[in-house]
Design a protein around this motif. Structure first.
Motif, PDB file in Angstrom:
ATOM      1  N   HIS A   8       0.759  -1.269  -0.110  1.00 13.37           N
ATOM      2  CA  HIS A   8      -0.053  -0.038   0.065  1.00 13.37           C
ATOM      3  C   HIS A   8       0.822   1.274   0.207  1.00 13.37           C
ATOM      4  CE1 HIS A   8       0.528  -0.933   4.461  1.00 13.37           C
ATOM      5  NE2 HIS A   8       0.556   0.666   4.177  1.00 13.37           N
ATOM      6  N   GLU A  55      -4.118   3.597   1.492  1.00 13.09           N
ATOM      7  CA  GLU A  55      -4.098   3.675   2.887  1.00 13.09           C
ATOM      8  C   GLU A  55      -4.349   5.352   3.202  1.00 13.09           C
ATOM      9  OE1 GLU A  55      -2.555   1.750   6.727  1.00 13.09           O
ATOM     10  OE2 GLU A  55      -1.003   3.007   5.597  1.00 13.09           O
ATOM     11  N   HIS A  79       4.086   7.083   3.398  1.00  8.23           N
ATOM     12  CA  HIS A  79       5.085   5.939   3.476  1.00  8.23           C
ATOM     13  C   HIS A  79       4.508   4.973   2.176  1.00  8.23           C
ATOM     14  CE1 HIS A  79       1.684   4.535   6.036  1.00  8.23           C
ATOM     15  NE2 HIS A  79       2.097   3.479   5.382  1.00  8.23           N
ATOM     16  N   GLU A 129       7.753   0.882   4.856  1.00 11.36           N
ATOM     17  CA  GLU A 129       7.334  -0.128   5.623  1.00 11.36           C
ATOM     18  C   GLU A 129       7.282  -1.360   4.933  1.00 11.36           C
ATOM     19  OE1 GLU A 129       3.216   0.936   6.665  1.00 11.36           O
ATOM     20  OE2 GLU A 129       2.762  -1.315   6.858  1.00 11.36           O
TER      21      GLU A 129
HETATM   22 CO    CO Z   1       1.100   1.527   6.116  1.00  9.05          CO
END
Ligand code: CO
Length: 134
Positions: A8, A55, A79, A129
């Protein structure tokens, strides 16, 4: 440990109420889940784009990381999350190769994923991430 895909992209928004309809227009699809992640002091809203998700992140506390990010840099991309099959192995390898980790161990993320962040200093300003599906 090669990531399999972009799981994501996290986007910091001031208001989910305003951002959700906007991204619904952009993506031509409805937000399929809204979830609080207490650990990160955020409320998340998810959209699917192929196998990747968008997200949206709204802070639930004035001292949360998303609130601080928006204060400093404004709304926008926060991110990029890469899917890995073995998070612990990926973290150990990257740290061994000199990358700076924010999380040395996986923790609970949205949608039941185990996640960990790498330090943006180690990735040319990008907060990366890693996430592992259960
Ligand atoms: Co995330």
């Amino acid at each position: 440990m090669t990531p399999t895909h972009i799981e994501h992209i996290g986007i910091a928004v001031a208001s989910l109420e305003e951002a959700i309809p906007r991204f619904r227009l952009l993506l031509g699809t409805d937000c399929y889940a809204v979830e609080d992640v207490a650990d990160q002091k955020v409320r998340t809203a998810f959209f699917k784009v192929g196998q990747t998700k968008i997200e949206l992140l709204e802070s639930t506390a004035p001292d949360g990381p998303i609130a601080k990010f928006i204060e400093k840099r404004g709304e926008g991309v926060h991110h990029i999350a890469f899917a890995v099959t073995d998070l612990d192995d990926a973290l150990a390898r990257l740290e061994g190769q000199g990358l700076q980790l924010i999380d040395r161990k996986g923790r609970a993320g949205a949608e039941g994923l185990r996640i960990a962040f790498l330090h943006p200093k180690s990735c040319h300003g990008v907060l990366a991430e890693l996430c592992e599906h259960p």
